[in-house]
Design a protein around this motif. Structure first.
Motif, PDB file in Angstrom:
ATOM      1  N   ILE A 127     -44.054 -68.745 118.175  1.00  0.00           N
ATOM      2  CA  ILE A 127     -44.995 -68.113 117.241  1.00  0.00           C
ATOM      3  C   ILE A 127     -45.711 -69.129 116.348  1.00  0.00           C
ATOM      4  O   ILE A 127     -46.575 -68.738 115.562  1.00  0.00           O
ATOM      5  CB  ILE A 127     -44.294 -67.076 116.338  1.00  0.00           C
ATOM      6  N   LEU A 128     -45.368 -70.418 116.485  1.00  0.00           N
ATOM      7  CA  LEU A 128     -45.845 -71.421 115.521  1.00  0.00           C
ATOM      8  C   LEU A 128     -47.376 -71.458 115.385  1.00  0.00           C
ATOM      9  O   LEU A 128     -47.902 -71.402 114.273  1.00  0.00           O
ATOM     10  CB  LEU A 128     -45.302 -72.801 115.901  1.00  0.00           C
ATOM     11  N   ALA A 129     -48.074 -71.532 116.533  1.00  0.00           N
ATOM     12  CA  ALA A 129     -49.532 -71.661 116.457  1.00  0.00           C
ATOM     13  C   ALA A 129     -50.162 -70.395 115.880  1.00  0.00           C
ATOM     14  O   ALA A 129     -51.089 -70.452 115.076  1.00  0.00           O
ATOM     15  CB  ALA A 129     -50.105 -71.956 117.834  1.00  0.00           C
ATOM     16  N   GLN A 187     -48.760 -68.254 113.845  1.00  0.00           N
ATOM     17  CA  GLN A 187     -48.428 -68.209 112.427  1.00  0.00           C
ATOM     18  C   GLN A 187     -49.297 -69.185 111.643  1.00  0.00           C
ATOM     19  O   GLN A 187     -49.774 -68.870 110.555  1.00  0.00           O
ATOM     20  CB  GLN A 187     -46.941 -68.538 112.229  1.00  0.00           C
ATOM     21  N   ALA A 188     -49.494 -70.367 112.216  1.00  0.00           N
ATOM     22  CA  ALA A 188     -50.316 -71.374 111.534  1.00  0.00           C
ATOM     23  C   ALA A 188     -51.729 -70.846 111.330  1.00  0.00           C
ATOM     24  O   ALA A 188     -52.337 -71.055 110.291  1.00  0.00           O
ATOM     25  CB  ALA A 188     -50.333 -72.671 112.340  1.00  0.00           C
ATOM     26  N   GLY A 236     -51.844 -68.443 108.470  1.00  0.00           N
ATOM     27  CA  GLY A 236     -51.497 -68.983 107.155  1.00  0.00           C
ATOM     28  C   GLY A 236     -50.106 -68.505 106.753  1.00  0.00           C
ATOM     29  O   GLY A 236     -49.666 -67.450 107.197  1.00  0.00           O
ATOM     30  N   TRP A 237     -49.423 -69.283 105.914  1.00  0.00           N
ATOM     31  CA  TRP A 237     -48.023 -68.966 105.637  1.00  0.00           C
ATOM     32  C   TRP A 237     -47.841 -67.723 104.788  1.00  0.00           C
ATOM     33  O   TRP A 237     -46.776 -67.128 104.747  1.00  0.00           O
ATOM     34  CB  TRP A 237     -47.293 -70.152 105.026  1.00  0.00           C
TER      35      TRP A 237
END
Lengths: 514, 356
Positions: free
Chosen positions: A363-365, A367-368, A371-372
């Protein structure tokens, strides 16, 4: 060979990790003066077996017999001291030390504790000359190509008076001439009586050098065969345990009419894009639904092209347009904003975050991009991750384990999944099938076809020409950091012609670039 | 049978198992030395006792530790937190000392706001040095560690500012609902930091940046902003800790306030299982680490260990905790036990260690 004593016998080796039974009662024999190929798919247990042998992991059950002695090494240093040296797939030397220092680190020639630098450099030079490598041993290792670094690693391994030399995927970053050079060294060492364990995914190479083959599947021993008794197709069947027709079926898939794809505005258009010291200005267009193959030797500038298109490096020359509108892709964030995704060839250093879980890496990309402050709800995460773990058959199918515990092929799939959930319009794949097994390779190739059928543009970079030819609608050929030509992948194009272009750099007929 | 064994292995293998054991061991040792150690009694509606003292005195360290944990998780370090304590304490005390009525709540609130505001600015300075200019964190924060003391001296004009303000004093030694107010402040900030990191995606993104900065950049993470943010958070945490430290003694000493707290904070983070290399972090672990360090300090005083040997005693305990916690050290001992089949090679092992 039957009359001789094996130098190494591993009997009924078992090893479990939390949730995974990596090795289950595996036997392995190695005779002096042979090249023994250790084969199996990703996660079959090859790397684990080697790590058990060299003491990186302690085995749960079984015994290891080296030259008539029961051994159980507590680490690679001890194994090396007993004559078992390893060269790993990912070069694990220190890029910030000199070549000579890397070869002799931990065992420098000394007088009263002081290092005899002159002797060290001389011995390093001699050693590399033996390998036909003429480089400055005082330079930092990091200034040389991966291939040279690999050779240095091998030089280091053979200098430790090895009885058993383990080469774990040594050729995955080498080009054809370098492979031949390596094989020459391997034969030379074999004739000196050294036993070599050779782990690779390149089947042709196995048949080019190995004397015997041991096949593993799912942590179990399938069998041990003299090379003459196991033809290539039979080997593949033993490795994957089922008939292999995926690759064949891909070939039969009718290529869609390239003209239809190339009509209309290209998704991405690079015009004389370039960067000093990285790649000469090139022009390239990629349409939606099109697979553009990027062929060329290692270091010919393929990765550099990808990095410019993704904004990983900043172009200092030329223009780029997305959907016909001029734009500047200065950062990965900008490129991602235009739905461009990039799977780097260096999974470990530029792709995955090793200690984060499979779920978090996937999910990193996405989520990036959000935005957090706007976390993806856990339910949605689980849905997405579950879907892609299933679709790409990621093993083990536990999304909460750290991604570094996965095998190379499965890590590659995790990286792919990360970008697929962002639903990109252009997917840049840099060597997506390097260092992974036939089964996973076929799955990834099939996926590329499916994605482009669904309208996604794909830039496919690979050192394996057959793969590029099989998948691409159009092939751009790189040579010496220049894009030398672009070939429409029709009936007139075959591996020989692309090879010629790579070798000679002549521009064949085709859409010429001004 | 084997499941209970596995469960036991999971417990002993947990990163925080040994710190917890050490904390319990210290409490037991104290109780043996002084049987009344664990007792807590109620006086005038306040709870008193050594345990309460430990919690109260650990509060500043917990605060600083929260920020430090996030900074370390990104792979950085913040050496300037001690100076930040001194600066925020100094500016707050300076403002209060200039008030006609030092006990007026309004003046104290303005003083606190000034301290937090200044901390924000200094945190932004650190963050900018690291994330925009790209200076290594240890150097970037060393600047304020050294210069910050000077700044604090400048604010206090080299004097120790003594104040007499009940509301301000309450931050350090006041009581709320029978417990010291400091405990509530530390717990509140800790909960806030936990919520901000774990209820949003900030925690995961910090871990991603600390775990692999280049991969994070290529995944589209604006790591510069994240880095900037953690230094600001760290500075604000340190600033609030500075109020407590100065309120405890009702005076601001630019030289002494928060001295060496950065080292205790780093230690608390490490004991709490967060790697100095960055990546995965544990706020709970840091709190445990801070409590362990404070208990150790209290033990040293309670057992009348002479000041000359106190530091050595502390060091020995810390080394033991860090050793038993280190995977490499544990692996060495875990291997020793079932090593029977390895005997023949083990015998000539020393010989092989000789460099060729």
């Amino acid at each position: 060979m039957s009359g001789r004593q094996p130098v190494l016998t591993m009997t009924a080796i078992s090893k479990s990790f939390p949730g995974v039974r990596a090795l289950d009662g595996v036997d392995f024999r190695l005779f002096p003066g042979e090249v023994h190929a250790l084969m199996g798919e990703n996660g079959a247990g090859k790397s684990t077996l080697i790590k058990v042998l060299t003491g990186v992991y302690a085995h749960d059950a079984g015994s290891i017999d080296l030259a008539g002695q029961q051994v159980s090494f507590t680490g690679p240093m001890q194994a090396a001291a007993a004559g078992v040296s390893t060269v790993y797939q990912e070069v694990n030397l220190c890029a910030n030390l000199s070549v000579a220092e890397n070869i002799f680190i931990g065992r420098e020639p000394r007088t009263l504790g002081a290092i005899r630098w002159g002797e060290m450099r001389r011995r390093a030079r001699d050693l590399l000359t033996k390998l036909d490598l003429h480089i400055d041993v005082t330079q930092l290792l990091g200034t040389y190509s991966l291939a040279v670094q690999q050779m240095v690693a091998i030089a280091r391994a053979i200098d430790i008076q090895a009885r058993v030399l383990i080469l774990d995927e040594p050729t995955s970053s080498l080009d054809a001439t370098e492979v031949e050079q390596l094989f020459r060294i391997m034969r030379q060492l074999r004739d000196e009586g050294i036993a070599i364990i050779f782990v690779t995914h390149f089947l042709d190479q196995v048949y080019g050098i190995a004397d015997r083959i041991t096949v593993l599947r799912n942590g179990r021993l399938v069998g041990e065969y003299p090379i003459a008794e196991l033809p290539q197709l039979a080997l593949v069947e033993k490795m994957i345990g089922k008939e292999l027709d995926v690759l064949e079926s891909l070939d039969e898939q009718s290529k869609r009419d390239v003209r239809a794809i190339e009509a209309g505005t290209p998704f991405l258009q690079a015009d004389e894009l370039g960067r000093k010291g990285s790649v000469a200005p090139f022009s390239l267009t990629i349409h939606s639904g099109e697979v553009v193959g990027l062929a060329g030797l290692l270091g010919s500038g393929r990765t550099e092209v990808a990095r410019l298109l993704f904004g990983a490096d900043r172009a200092d020359h030329g223009r780029i347009a997305v959907d016909g509108k001029p734009t500047a892709l200065r950062t990965p964030i900008a490129a991602i904003g235009y739905d461009i995704a990039f799977c780097s060839e260096n999974r470990r250093t530029e792709g995955l975050v090793g200690e984060l879980s499979v779920r978090e890496n996937i999910i990193l990309a996405m989520q990036a991009a959000r935005g957090w402050l706007r976390p993806i709800p856990r339910r949605r995460q689980d849905e997405l991750v579950d879907k892609y773990v299933k679709a790409l058959s990621i093993r083990p199918a536990d999304p909460e384990i750290p991604v570094r515990n996965l095998s190379g092929g499965n890590q590659q799939k995790v990286l792919l999944a990360r970008w697929l959930i962002t639903e990109p319009r252009l997917l840049i794949l840099d060597e997506p099938t390097r260092g992974i097994d036939v089964g996973a390779k076929a799955e990834i190739q099939k996926l590329v076809v499916q994605l482009s059928d669904g309208g996604m543009a794909v830039l496919f970079i690979s050192a394996e020409l057959e793969e590029v030819l099989r998948l691409s609608h159009k092939i751009a050929v790189m040579r010496d950091r220049q894009l030398v030509t672009e070939l429409a992948n029709d009936d007139t194009v075959d591996a020989d012609r692309v090879m010629q272009t790579i070798a000679s750099g002549t521009r064949h007929e085709g859409p010429e670039k001004a | 049978m084997s499941t209970s064994k596995a469960r036991w292995a999971a417990v002993t293998g947990h990163a925080l198992f040994w710190p917890v054991v050490a904390l319990i061991a210290l409490l037991v040792a104290n109780t043996i030395y002084r049987p009344g150690f664990l007792s807590v009694e109620m006086k005038d509606g306040h709870l008193y006792g050594s345990l309460i003292d430990i919690l109260r005195l650990a509060a500043p360290l917990i605060l600083v530790g929260m920020g430090m944990t996030l900074v370390i998780a990104t792979g950085g370090i913040d050496l300037s937190v001690g100076s930040m304590c001194a600066i925020s304490g100094a500016i707050a005390c300076l403002h209060i000392s200039g008030q006609p009525d030092q006990n007026a709540l309004g003046g104290v609130l303005v003083a606190l706001a000034l301290g937090v505001g200044l901390s924000l600015v200094l945190g932004a300075w650190n963050g900018a040095l690291v994330s925009i200019i790209g200076i290594q964190p240890i150097i970037a924060t060393l600047i304020l560690m050294v210069a910050g003391r000077g700044l604090a001296q400048l604010i206090t004009e080299g004097q120790i500012i003594t104040i007499n303000s009940e509301p301000y004093k309450a931050v350090g030694v006041g009581y709320l609902l029978t417990l010291p107010l400091a405990i509530f402040i530390a717990a509140g900030v800790a909960l806030l930091v936990a919520a901000v990191t774990r209820r949003t995606a900030l925690g995961m993104i910090i871990e991603s940046v600390g775990g692999n900065a280049e991969a994070s950049r290529l995944a589209g993470i604006r790591s510069g902003r994240i880095t900037f943010l953690v230094y600001v958070i760290s500075a604000v945490c340190a600033g609030i800790a500075g109020f407590m430290v100065t309120a405890n003694v009702s005076s601001a000493d630019g030289n002494a306030a928060g001295l060496w707290i950065e080292l205790d904070a780093i230690l608390a983070v490490v004991i709490g299982g967060t790697s100095l290399a960055g990546g995965r972090f544990s706020l709970g672990g840091t709190i445990l680490g801070a409590l362990l360090i404070q208990t150790l300090t209290t033990t040293v005083y309670a057992m009348n260990i002479s000041p000359q040997t106190a530091l050595l005693f502390k060091a020995v305990v810390v080394i033991i905790v860090c050793l038993v916690q280190a995977p490499a050290f544990r692996a060495k001992f875990a291997r020793r036990r079932p090593a029977a089949p390895a005997a023949p090679i083990a015998a000539d092992q020393p010989k092989e260690q000789v460099p060729a």
